[in-house]
Write an enzyme that holds these catalytic residues in place. Sequence first.
Site, PDB file in Angstrom:
ATOM      1  N   GLU A  85       0.746  -1.059   0.008  1.00  0.00           N
ATOM      2  CA  GLU A  85      -0.067   0.102   0.013  1.00  0.00           C
ATOM      3  C   GLU A  85       0.872   1.489   0.114  1.00  0.00           C
ATOM      4  OE1 GLU A  85      -4.162  -0.564   2.147  1.00  0.00           O
ATOM      5  OE2 GLU A  85      -2.589  -1.723   3.218  1.00  0.00           O
ATOM      6  N   CYS A  98       3.669   8.092   0.811  1.00  0.00           N
ATOM      7  CA  CYS A  98       3.949   7.414   1.958  1.00  0.00           C
ATOM      8  C   CYS A  98       4.160   5.950   1.370  1.00  0.00           C
ATOM      9  CB  CYS A  98       2.953   7.656   2.960  1.00  0.00           C
ATOM     10  SG  CYS A  98       3.094   6.392   4.571  1.00  0.00           S
ATOM     11  N   CYS A 105       4.520  -6.447   9.191  1.00  0.00           N
ATOM     12  CA  CYS A 105       5.533  -6.125   9.980  1.00  0.00           C
ATOM     13  C   CYS A 105       5.714  -6.933  11.136  1.00  0.00           C
ATOM     14  CB  CYS A 105       5.220  -4.770  10.510  1.00  0.00           C
ATOM     15  SG  CYS A 105       6.516  -4.156  11.591  1.00  0.00           S
ATOM     16  N   CYS A 109       3.668  -3.761  17.283  1.00  0.00           N
ATOM     17  CA  CYS A 109       3.224  -2.483  18.223  1.00  0.00           C
ATOM     18  C   CYS A 109       1.779  -2.439  18.403  1.00  0.00           C
ATOM     19  CB  CYS A 109       3.670  -1.212  17.462  1.00  0.00           C
ATOM     20  SG  CYS A 109       5.440  -1.088  17.291  1.00  0.00           S
ATOM     21  N   CYS A 112      -0.865  -0.445  16.226  1.00  0.00           N
ATOM     22  CA  CYS A 112      -0.585  -0.284  14.856  1.00  0.00           C
ATOM     23  C   CYS A 112      -1.382  -1.615  14.038  1.00  0.00           C
ATOM     24  CB  CYS A 112       0.945  -0.190  14.471  1.00  0.00           C
ATOM     25  SG  CYS A 112       1.220  -0.347  12.603  1.00  0.00           S
ATOM     26  N   CYS A 332      -1.594   6.859   8.789  1.00  0.00           N
ATOM     27  CA  CYS A 332      -0.445   6.167   9.333  1.00  0.00           C
ATOM     28  C   CYS A 332      -0.972   4.783  10.291  1.00  0.00           C
ATOM     29  CB  CYS A 332       0.204   6.861  10.493  1.00  0.00           C
ATOM     30  SG  CYS A 332       1.244   8.161   9.425  1.00  0.00           S
TER      31      CYS A 332
HETATM   32  N1  SAH Z   1       7.680   0.806  11.213  1.00  0.00           N
HETATM   33  C1  SAH Z   1       8.168   2.291  11.097  1.00  0.00           C
HETATM   34  C2  SAH Z   1       7.590   3.053   9.741  1.00  0.00           C
HETATM   35  C3  SAH Z   1       6.078   2.676   9.471  1.00  0.00           C
HETATM   36  S1  SAH Z   1       5.028   3.139  10.706  1.00  0.00           S
HETATM   37  C4  SAH Z   1       7.845   2.911  12.345  1.00  0.00           C
HETATM   38  O1  SAH Z   1       7.243   2.456  13.285  1.00  0.00           O
HETATM   39  O2  SAH Z   1       8.328   3.982  12.348  1.00  0.00           O
HETATM   40  C5  SAH Z   1       5.047   4.807  10.453  1.00  0.00           C
HETATM   41  C6  SAH Z   1       4.283   5.561  11.644  1.00  0.00           C
HETATM   42  O3  SAH Z   1       3.220   5.438  11.821  1.00  0.00           O
HETATM   43  C7  SAH Z   1       4.979   5.428  13.011  1.00  0.00           C
HETATM   44  O4  SAH Z   1       5.314   6.465  13.647  1.00  0.00           O
HETATM   45  C8  SAH Z   1       4.016   4.692  13.689  1.00  0.00           C
HETATM   46  O5  SAH Z   1       4.127   4.587  15.009  1.00  0.00           O
HETATM   47  C9  SAH Z   1       2.826   5.467  13.348  1.00  0.00           C
HETATM   48  N2  SAH Z   1       1.510   4.691  13.606  1.00  0.00           N
HETATM   49  C10 SAH Z   1       1.596   3.245  13.636  1.00  0.00           C
HETATM   50  N3  SAH Z   1       0.134   3.127  14.011  1.00  0.00           N
HETATM   51  C11 SAH Z   1      -0.695   4.201  14.046  1.00  0.00           C
HETATM   52  C12 SAH Z   1      -1.722   4.631  14.474  1.00  0.00           C
HETATM   53  N4  SAH Z   1      -2.811   3.592  14.535  1.00  0.00           N
HETATM   54  N5  SAH Z   1      -2.010   5.938  14.439  1.00  0.00           N
HETATM   55  C13 SAH Z   1      -1.201   6.851  14.097  1.00  0.00           C
HETATM   56  N6  SAH Z   1       0.106   6.458  13.857  1.00  0.00           N
HETATM   57  C14 SAH Z   1       0.238   5.189  13.689  1.00  0.00           C
HETATM   58 FE1  SF4 Z   2       5.725  -2.048  12.523  1.00  0.00          FE
HETATM   59 FE2  SF4 Z   2       3.583  -0.624  12.797  1.00  0.00          FE
HETATM   60 FE3  SF4 Z   2       5.446  -0.907  14.846  1.00  0.00          FE
HETATM   61 FE4  SF4 Z   2       6.174   0.666  12.563  1.00  0.00          FE
HETATM   62  S1  SF4 Z   2       4.487   0.848  14.151  1.00  0.00           S
HETATM   63  S2  SF4 Z   2       7.425  -1.155  13.758  1.00  0.00           S
HETATM   64  S3  SF4 Z   2       4.907  -0.777  11.016  1.00  0.00           S
HETATM   65  S4  SF4 Z   2       4.194  -2.695  14.026  1.00  0.00           S
END
Ligand code: SAH
Ligand code: SF4
Length: 341
Positions: A85, A98, A105, A109, A112, A332
Amino acid sequence: MPYLVDPRELEALLPGEPPFRADQLHDWLYRTPVLTADEMTNLPEPLREELGPRLWPFTVETEQSADRGTTKKWLFRAHDGMAIESVLMGYSNRTTLCISSQAGCALGCTFCATGQFGFDRHLEAGEIVAQVTYANAWLRRHPIEGSPERVTNVVYMGMGEPLANYRRVRESLRRMIEHIGMSARSITVSTVGMVPGIRRLAQEPWQVNLAVSLHAADDELRSSIIPINKRYPLAEVEAAANEFFESKGRRVSIEWTMLSGVNDTADQARKLAPIARRMRAHVNLIAMNPTPLSLDQPSSRSTIDGFAAVLTDLGVNVTIRNTRGQDIDAACGQLRVRAAT
Ligand code: SAH
Ligand code: SF4
């Protein structure tokens, strides 16, 4: 598939063609990309026909618009069916894409959507770069009114952890800079804090930007929402980010997704301030985008304002970011939700 070949070795795809053919193809792939091979007007017809069906390393499954046409989300399918995506966002002074670096992944987290679905595979360098060239080809036909007609900025903030796919992400950066011709300074790699990857990136020859997704200012809280913090705790992430700053002279940014009642307290803001000051980092606050598999909820606007005020009082540069594309799950952390459900 021409995007899956090193752009310096395109001749291998063109047996029996004169040497300048590779340069012509190179320009169509990287400099002035087009959506279909028919548009590659200086290539002979049989070659165009042969390239046609395998030009892109993915097919376009869905294309959605939001924010009055200034946000666009693509769901691509790789040749093996994996979802890739990308989200394009037009602003008055820049057009930002983006991009995804992995299908899924592995880091899990809690807030996410990508993390909740687990890891499928790394994306190839060509699959990463073709997201950018596809958006450029698309913009030539469908410019976003009031925004630059090319992707001016790339952020690795789609699906996946770019520094967990280091070799291919590095090659994708090289292709964007040396072959598409983008400025390294307009590219941002976002990481959850993969310390060895940050250190390697600091040694690369390009002036790319680094965004560190911190989201918590003490190890106990951070490990509870970002499991990889147990392996790379805050102090190590901070040290690696400082090394990046010292080696590149580029300020690092700290990403902070505001989770209601979790990391949006004045106590967290007070703990974050000295970290941000030592890193000389700019802090970006963004309200969490709710996703179905997470219990977390976004902080209220007034809580975000209060958090920002504490940081400002303590001498930290902070910006509250607006989210884009929420109604098409393009924001995000939401990527992959619709694809999988
Ligand atoms: N894995 C990398 C890049 C992809 S995620 C990282 O974690 O930085 C890109 C951004 O989206 C990160 O800052 C992540 O913390 C944020 N993100 C993930 N889930 C989110 C959510 N549900 N709402 C807002 N930001 C989110
Ligand atoms: Fe992976 Fe989502 Fe954590 Fe970024 S925020 S490291 S994409 S699980």
